[in-house]
Design a protein around this motif. Structure first.
Motif, PDB file in Angstrom:
ATOM      1  N   ASN A 226      16.443   4.181  48.266  1.00 43.48           N
ATOM      2  CA  ASN A 226      16.597   2.852  47.029  1.00 43.48           C
ATOM      3  C   ASN A 226      14.997   2.688  46.311  1.00 43.48           C
ATOM      4  O   ASN A 226      14.506   2.401  46.507  1.00 43.48           O
ATOM      5  N   SER A 227      14.921   2.758  45.077  1.00 45.31           N
ATOM      6  CA  SER A 227      14.067   2.315  44.060  1.00 45.31           C
ATOM      7  C   SER A 227      14.412   0.616  43.980  1.00 45.31           C
ATOM      8  O   SER A 227      13.069   0.037  43.708  1.00 45.31           O
ATOM      9  N   VAL A 228      15.281   0.246  44.022  1.00 46.84           N
ATOM     10  CA  VAL A 228      15.188  -1.717  44.092  1.00 46.84           C
ATOM     11  C   VAL A 228      15.871  -2.485  45.355  1.00 46.84           C
ATOM     12  O   VAL A 228      16.294  -1.568  46.566  1.00 46.84           O
ATOM     13  N   ALA A 229      15.236  -3.320  45.301  1.00 48.38           N
ATOM     14  CA  ALA A 229      15.764  -4.330  47.294  1.00 48.38           C
ATOM     15  C   ALA A 229      16.065  -4.642  46.291  1.00 48.38           C
ATOM     16  O   ALA A 229      15.802  -6.160  45.742  1.00 48.38           O
ATOM     17  N   ALA A 230      17.668  -5.867  47.248  1.00 45.98           N
ATOM     18  CA  ALA A 230      18.467  -6.846  46.974  1.00 45.98           C
ATOM     19  C   ALA A 230      18.490  -7.595  48.365  1.00 45.98           C
ATOM     20  O   ALA A 230      19.300  -7.013  49.179  1.00 45.98           O
ATOM     21  N   LEU A 231      18.181  -8.933  48.152  1.00 50.35           N
ATOM     22  CA  LEU A 231      17.773  -9.297  49.938  1.00 50.35           C
ATOM     23  C   LEU A 231      18.397 -10.755  49.802  1.00 50.35           C
ATOM     24  O   LEU A 231      18.185 -11.637  48.507  1.00 50.35           O
ATOM     25  N   ILE A 232      19.422 -11.547  50.694  1.00 49.13           N
ATOM     26  CA  ILE A 232      19.015 -13.006  50.160  1.00 49.13           C
ATOM     27  C   ILE A 232      19.398 -13.290  52.049  1.00 49.13           C
ATOM     28  O   ILE A 232      19.170 -12.561  53.038  1.00 49.13           O
ATOM     29  N   PHE A 233      18.983 -14.445  51.740  1.00 53.22           N
ATOM     30  CA  PHE A 233      17.405 -15.434  52.819  1.00 53.22           C
ATOM     31  C   PHE A 233      18.512 -17.196  52.318  1.00 53.22           C
ATOM     32  O   PHE A 233      18.790 -17.253  51.218  1.00 53.22           O
TER      33      PHE A 233
END
Length: 237
Positions: A226-233
């Motif tokens: 993946n070229s993009v990381a999207a995370l929830i903290f």
């Protein structure tokens, strides 16, 4: 307005394959990390908006907004939750949040042209009750507090590219984020410079990892990444 495809404008490191995961020092600094660059960029977009009504580029594309909104739906984020858009740019995400029913919205950006553009875009949409502040997130001096949700799409990336005091800036960002969020508040970050593992390490203290949001994948050399990381903290104090 940018198309719905994933947009990695401004990304210095777009490889997220397991063998190619970069260390924190694998990409250099860039003008993309300077206030001067963004002021010039948003001044041009402001002039374009005034001329033809085009809001300009949407960071990471419309899909990036849709996936965060979907998570907010699934997490049952209250419509009156205090939400901060960190580095709001042209204010496009504030518009989408308002259209989605969220009522307590604040955007902030250190670029005066960005703030003027966002205010113009919001006014054109009839959204006069959305607050947009001209402010440097790293130097907000306690003015940003009590938020239930903070959203970042590219601002931490830009701070990480700043030629001056890069490491200090990253540490300050984490502390300012802790100060801005309520206990148990959520943080959504979308990044094209940092991998999931690096973000987990950077936000490991004071935050609990909640989930990773799906992002478009690609194949290269028989590997998928993946070229993009999207995370929830979530904050833990």
């Amino acid at each position: 307005m940018a198309g719905a495809g994933e947009n990695s404008h401004g990304c210095e490191n777009n490889s997220d394959l397991e063998e190619d995961r970069c260390s924190e020092n694998d990409f250099g600094t860039s003008e993309l990390g300077t206030k001067e660059y963004w002021e010039e960029t948003y001044q041009k977009e402001l002039e374009t908006f005034k001329d033809i009504g085009d809001v300009g580029e949407i960071w990471f594309g419309e899909e990036s907004m849709s996936r965060v909104l979907q998570w907010m739906d699934e997490a049952k984020i209250n419509e009156n939750a205090a939400i901060l858009d960190i580095g709001t740019g042209n204010g496009a995400f504030l518009v989408e949040l308002a259209k989605h029913g969220y009522k307590n919205l604040t955007g902030m950006d250190y670029s005066p042209a960005s703030v003027e553009l966002a205010r113009n875009v919001l006014e054109a949409e009839g959204l006069t009750d959305v607050s947009v502040k001209e402010m440097d997130f790293l130097n907000c001096e306690g003015q940003l507090k009590g938020f239930d949700v903070c959203i970042d799409k590219g601002t931490f990336d830009a701070i990480s590219l700043n030629p001056d005091n890069t490491e200090d800036g990253k540490k300050m960002y984490v502390q300012c984020l802790k100060d801005a969020l309520k206990d148990g508040g959520f943080f959504s970050i979308t990044s094209c410079n940092w991998t999931k593992e690096q973000l987990l390490e950077r936000f490991g203290e004071g935050f609990e990892f909640v989930q990773e949001l799906p992002t478009p994948s690609f194949k290269f050399g028989g590997k998928t990444g993946n070229s993009v990381a999207a995370l929830i903290f979530k904050t833990i104090h």
